[in-house]
Scaffold this motif. Structure first.
Motif, PDB file in Angstrom:
ATOM      1  N   UNK A 182      -7.303  -5.659  -6.680  1.00  0.00           N
ATOM      2  CA  UNK A 182      -8.090  -6.697  -6.007  1.00  0.00           C
ATOM      3  C   UNK A 182      -8.543  -6.323  -4.601  1.00  0.00           C
ATOM      4  N   UNK A 183      -7.917  -5.338  -3.961  1.00  0.00           N
ATOM      5  CA  UNK A 183      -8.192  -5.062  -2.550  1.00  0.00           C
ATOM      6  C   UNK A 183      -9.279  -4.007  -2.382  1.00  0.00           C
ATOM      7  N   UNK A 184     -10.236  -4.293  -1.524  1.00  0.00           N
ATOM      8  CA  UNK A 184     -11.310  -3.336  -1.247  1.00  0.00           C
ATOM      9  C   UNK A 184     -11.056  -2.575   0.049  1.00  0.00           C
ATOM     10  N   UNK A 185      -9.771  -2.312   0.316  1.00  0.00           N
ATOM     11  CA  UNK A 185      -9.339  -1.472   1.432  1.00  0.00           C
ATOM     12  C   UNK A 185      -8.214  -0.579   0.904  1.00  0.00           C
ATOM     13  N   UNK A 186      -7.822   0.454   1.651  1.00  0.00           N
ATOM     14  CA  UNK A 186      -6.695   1.279   1.211  1.00  0.00           C
ATOM     15  C   UNK A 186      -5.418   0.457   0.988  1.00  0.00           C
ATOM     16  N   UNK A 187      -4.588   0.924   0.063  1.00  0.00           N
ATOM     17  CA  UNK A 187      -3.336   0.249  -0.283  1.00  0.00           C
ATOM     18  C   UNK A 187      -2.155   1.103   0.163  1.00  0.00           C
ATOM     19  N   UNK A 188      -1.205   0.472   0.836  1.00  0.00           N
ATOM     20  CA  UNK A 188       0.010   1.162   1.275  1.00  0.00           C
ATOM     21  C   UNK A 188       1.213   0.642   0.497  1.00  0.00           C
ATOM     22  N   UNK A 189       2.223   1.501   0.351  1.00  0.00           N
ATOM     23  CA  UNK A 189       3.455   1.110  -0.332  1.00  0.00           C
ATOM     24  C   UNK A 189       4.613   1.884   0.265  1.00  0.00           C
ATOM     25  N   UNK A 190       5.593   1.169   0.772  1.00  0.00           N
ATOM     26  CA  UNK A 190       6.809   1.857   1.215  1.00  0.00           C
ATOM     27  C   UNK A 190       8.030   1.024   0.818  1.00  0.00           C
ATOM     28  N   UNK A 191       8.527   1.312  -0.398  1.00  0.00           N
ATOM     29  CA  UNK A 191       9.661   0.580  -0.951  1.00  0.00           C
ATOM     30  C   UNK A 191      10.987   1.027  -0.366  1.00  0.00           C
ATOM     31  N   UNK A 192      12.007   0.229  -0.649  1.00  0.00           N
ATOM     32  CA  UNK A 192      13.378   0.628  -0.313  1.00  0.00           C
ATOM     33  C   UNK A 192      13.829   1.771  -1.218  1.00  0.00           C
ATOM     34  N   UNK A 193      14.934   2.376  -0.858  1.00  0.00           N
ATOM     35  CA  UNK A 193      15.535   3.411  -1.710  1.00  0.00           C
ATOM     36  C   UNK A 193      16.315   2.724  -2.832  1.00  0.00           C
ATOM     37  N   UNK A 194      15.595   2.083  -3.727  1.00  0.00           N
ATOM     38  CA  UNK A 194      16.206   1.319  -4.799  1.00  0.00           C
ATOM     39  C   UNK A 194      16.691  -0.031  -4.310  1.00  0.00           C
ATOM     40  N   UNK A 195      17.447  -0.720  -5.145  1.00  0.00           N
ATOM     41  CA  UNK A 195      18.037  -1.996  -4.768  1.00  0.00           C
ATOM     42  C   UNK A 195      19.406  -1.753  -4.125  1.00  0.00           C
ATOM     43  N   UNK A 196      19.829  -2.620  -3.206  1.00  0.00           N
ATOM     44  CA  UNK A 196      21.121  -2.399  -2.554  1.00  0.00           C
ATOM     45  C   UNK A 196      22.290  -2.577  -3.523  1.00  0.00           C
ATOM     46  N   UNK A 197      23.360  -1.813  -3.287  1.00  0.00           N
ATOM     47  CA  UNK A 197      24.569  -1.973  -4.097  1.00  0.00           C
ATOM     48  C   UNK A 197      25.409  -3.132  -3.558  1.00  0.00           C
ATOM     49  N   UNK A 198      26.610  -3.301  -4.071  1.00  0.00           N
ATOM     50  CA  UNK A 198      27.445  -4.436  -3.685  1.00  0.00           C
ATOM     51  C   UNK A 198      27.896  -4.384  -2.233  1.00  0.00           C
ATOM     52  N   UNK A 199      27.734  -3.239  -1.607  1.00  0.00           N
ATOM     53  CA  UNK A 199      28.086  -3.089  -0.198  1.00  0.00           C
ATOM     54  C   UNK A 199      26.854  -3.165   0.717  1.00  0.00           C
ATOM     55  N   UNK A 200      25.697  -3.472   0.124  1.00  0.00           N
ATOM     56  CA  UNK A 200      24.469  -3.551   0.909  1.00  0.00           C
ATOM     57  C   UNK A 200      23.879  -2.207   1.254  1.00  0.00           C
ATOM     58  N   UNK A 209      -5.630  -1.250   6.054  1.00  0.00           N
ATOM     59  CA  UNK A 209      -4.941  -1.182   4.764  1.00  0.00           C
ATOM     60  C   UNK A 209      -4.178  -2.472   4.516  1.00  0.00           C
ATOM     61  N   UNK A 210      -3.883  -2.714   3.257  1.00  0.00           N
ATOM     62  CA  UNK A 210      -3.023  -3.813   2.832  1.00  0.00           C
ATOM     63  C   UNK A 210      -1.953  -3.213   1.938  1.00  0.00           C
ATOM     64  N   UNK A 211      -0.739  -3.756   1.983  1.00  0.00           N
ATOM     65  CA  UNK A 211       0.298  -3.162   1.154  1.00  0.00           C
ATOM     66  C   UNK A 211       1.533  -4.014   1.064  1.00  0.00           C
ATOM     67  N   UNK A 212       2.577  -3.407   0.511  1.00  0.00           N
ATOM     68  CA  UNK A 212       3.876  -4.049   0.354  1.00  0.00           C
ATOM     69  C   UNK A 212       4.970  -3.104   0.817  1.00  0.00           C
ATOM     70  N   UNK A 213       6.042  -3.678   1.332  1.00  0.00           N
ATOM     71  CA  UNK A 213       7.210  -2.891   1.708  1.00  0.00           C
ATOM     72  C   UNK A 213       8.460  -3.738   1.553  1.00  0.00           C
ATOM     73  N   UNK A 214       9.614  -3.075   1.614  1.00  0.00           N
ATOM     74  CA  UNK A 214      10.915  -3.704   1.642  1.00  0.00           C
ATOM     75  C   UNK A 214      11.210  -4.506   0.364  1.00  0.00           C
ATOM     76  N   UNK A 215      12.306  -5.244   0.397  1.00  0.00           N
ATOM     77  CA  UNK A 215      12.775  -6.152  -0.664  1.00  0.00           C
ATOM     78  C   UNK A 215      13.136  -5.427  -1.959  1.00  0.00           C
ATOM     79  N   UNK A 216      12.204  -4.672  -2.512  1.00  0.00           N
ATOM     80  CA  UNK A 216      12.412  -4.001  -3.786  1.00  0.00           C
ATOM     81  C   UNK A 216      12.467  -2.491  -3.629  1.00  0.00           C
ATOM     82  N   UNK A 217      13.032  -1.847  -4.639  1.00  0.00           N
ATOM     83  CA  UNK A 217      12.827  -0.428  -4.821  1.00  0.00           C
ATOM     84  C   UNK A 217      11.498  -0.218  -5.518  1.00  0.00           C
ATOM     85  N   UNK A 218      11.111   1.037  -5.653  1.00  0.00           N
ATOM     86  CA  UNK A 218       9.794   1.348  -6.217  1.00  0.00           C
ATOM     87  C   UNK A 218       9.636   0.841  -7.645  1.00  0.00           C
TER      88      UNK A 218
END
Length: 368
Positions: free
Chosen positions: A279-297, A257-266
């Motif tokens: 573009x990908x001819x393989x399964x796609x994975x996605x595991x985003x953050x729980x939204x964007x971090x607040x001012x306290x990270x 599989x090819x995918x993206x994770x972290x950095x962003x929320x969904x």
């Protein structure tokens, strides 16, 4: 005729080839669910320096608190508990607690000599938990992804703004570090190798090179998951590549599989997952953050909100594997698993042959 996962004889579950067959069968039948954040769950437990040191590292130099990977050795009970929580929530695939399991990352703690044990024990613990839950419900086999993080160094960029030609690590050093880590994960029982949170494609190429060198030595291949991270809303990795260019750079690895994770929320990640899906001819994975971090990270996005985004991606036919990254918990994974239950995975497209190249941008030269 290929067997459904539940038709594979579970008395053979100790056989990695049986597990591999079950993984491929399951991926064709349903959207698979990856687990959530290990670090978030460990921070909740308020562990102290003594927990990290244990007996083995009692006399180690410097502070060890925060080096979560060594808990595989010093507090295996805690790591097992986290794995079980995610499995109970409905995860099909759990990641090993080895995000910083190379000598490159462990050198910050002067624990390069512990790398093999960190990875072997990390995979063994996840394998134990996965086997427990597979035995409870053989119709839902569980799998272990050996996590190989990006390290704290980059092969493409200089850490010194006054010396753009300088690198603090070589390609061969990275390749050997990833190969050593992969060997430990395989020895411990990992079903999959997951090269994740890639911010520099050259680092990922080193990982792939080392992993395939190991495969050649072992005479066997394990499924390989690759997951990059887009670092800003321009849609590029830290080393500057667009999503399609990133795929073009790594498609030769023939990943599971090819995918993206972290950095962003969904919400912010969606256009780049849509691009990979195209573009990908393989399964796609996605595991985003729980939204964007607040001012306290910290991450504030509620489980139902994350799950709603991923359900929409599933309805749009964009994903094959979903889960959570920073800030996600068993509650997030439970909500995600429920939101995609019974939904068909993305149909992997047949991509016409063409010359596909990549620098920072993709280039395709077709006969048409």
């Amino acid at each position: 005729m290929k067997r459904r996962p539940e038709e594979i004889v579970m008395t053979d579950w100790s056989d990695r080839k049986v597990r591999r067959a079950a993984l491929h069968a399951a991926a064709k039948e349903r959207i698979l669910v990856l687990d959530g954040a290990m670090g978030t769950m460990l921070q909740r437990r308020k562990l102290q320096e003594a927990d990290y040191r244990g007996e083995r590292f009692r006399d180690a130099a410097g502070d060890l608190k925060g080096n979560h990977d060594i808990l595989n050795i010093t507090r295996p009970d805690v790591i097992l508990d986290v794995h079980r929580e995610y499995l109970e929530a409905g995860a099909d695939i759990i990641e090993t607690n080895t995000f910083s399991g190379t000598w490159v990352s462990q050198s910050d703690y002067h624990l390069e000599s512990a790398v093999q044990d960190i990875n072997r024990e990390g995979a063994r613990l996840a394998r134990q938990a996965a086997a427990e839950y597979t035995a409870k419900d053989p119709s839902k086999p569980r799998f272990v992804a050996g996590a190989l993080g990006p390290t704290n160094r980059t092969a493409s960029l200089s850490p010194d703004v006054n010396r753009p030609d300088f690198r603090n690590i070589t390609f061969d050093e990275l390749k050997d570090a990833y190969k050593e880590q992969a060997r430990g994960l395989i020895d411990g029982g990992a079903d999959i190798l997951l090269v994740e949170t890639i911010f520099d494609t050259l680092n990922a190429k080193a990982a792939v090179f080392g992993i395939y060198e190991l495969f050649d030595e072992l005479g066997e291949q394990w499924p390989l998951m690759i997951s990059g991270t887009i670092t800003d809303l321009s849609g590029r990795t830290l080393s500057g590549q667009t999503t399609e260019a990133f795929w073009n750079s790594l498609r030769h690895a023939k990943p599971f599989s090819i995918g993206l994770n972290c950095a962003f929320g969904a919400q912010q990640m969606r256009p780049y997952i849509a691009e990979l899906s195209r573009v990908a001819d393989v399964p796609v994975s996605a595991y985003p953050n729980a939204g964007l971090p607040n001012q306290f990270g910290e991450y504030d996005e509620a489980p139902h909100a994350t799950a709603a985004h991923l359900r929409e991606w599933a309805e749009a036919g964009l994903v094959n594997i979903v889960g959570g990254c920073c800030g996600t918990t068993p509650d997030h994974i439970r909500a995600i698993a429920e939101s995609v239950r019974g939904m068909k995975p993305r149909k992997v497209p047949t991509i016409p042959p063409a010359l596909r190249l990549s620098g920072l941008e993709p280039f395709t030269a077709s006969a048409a």
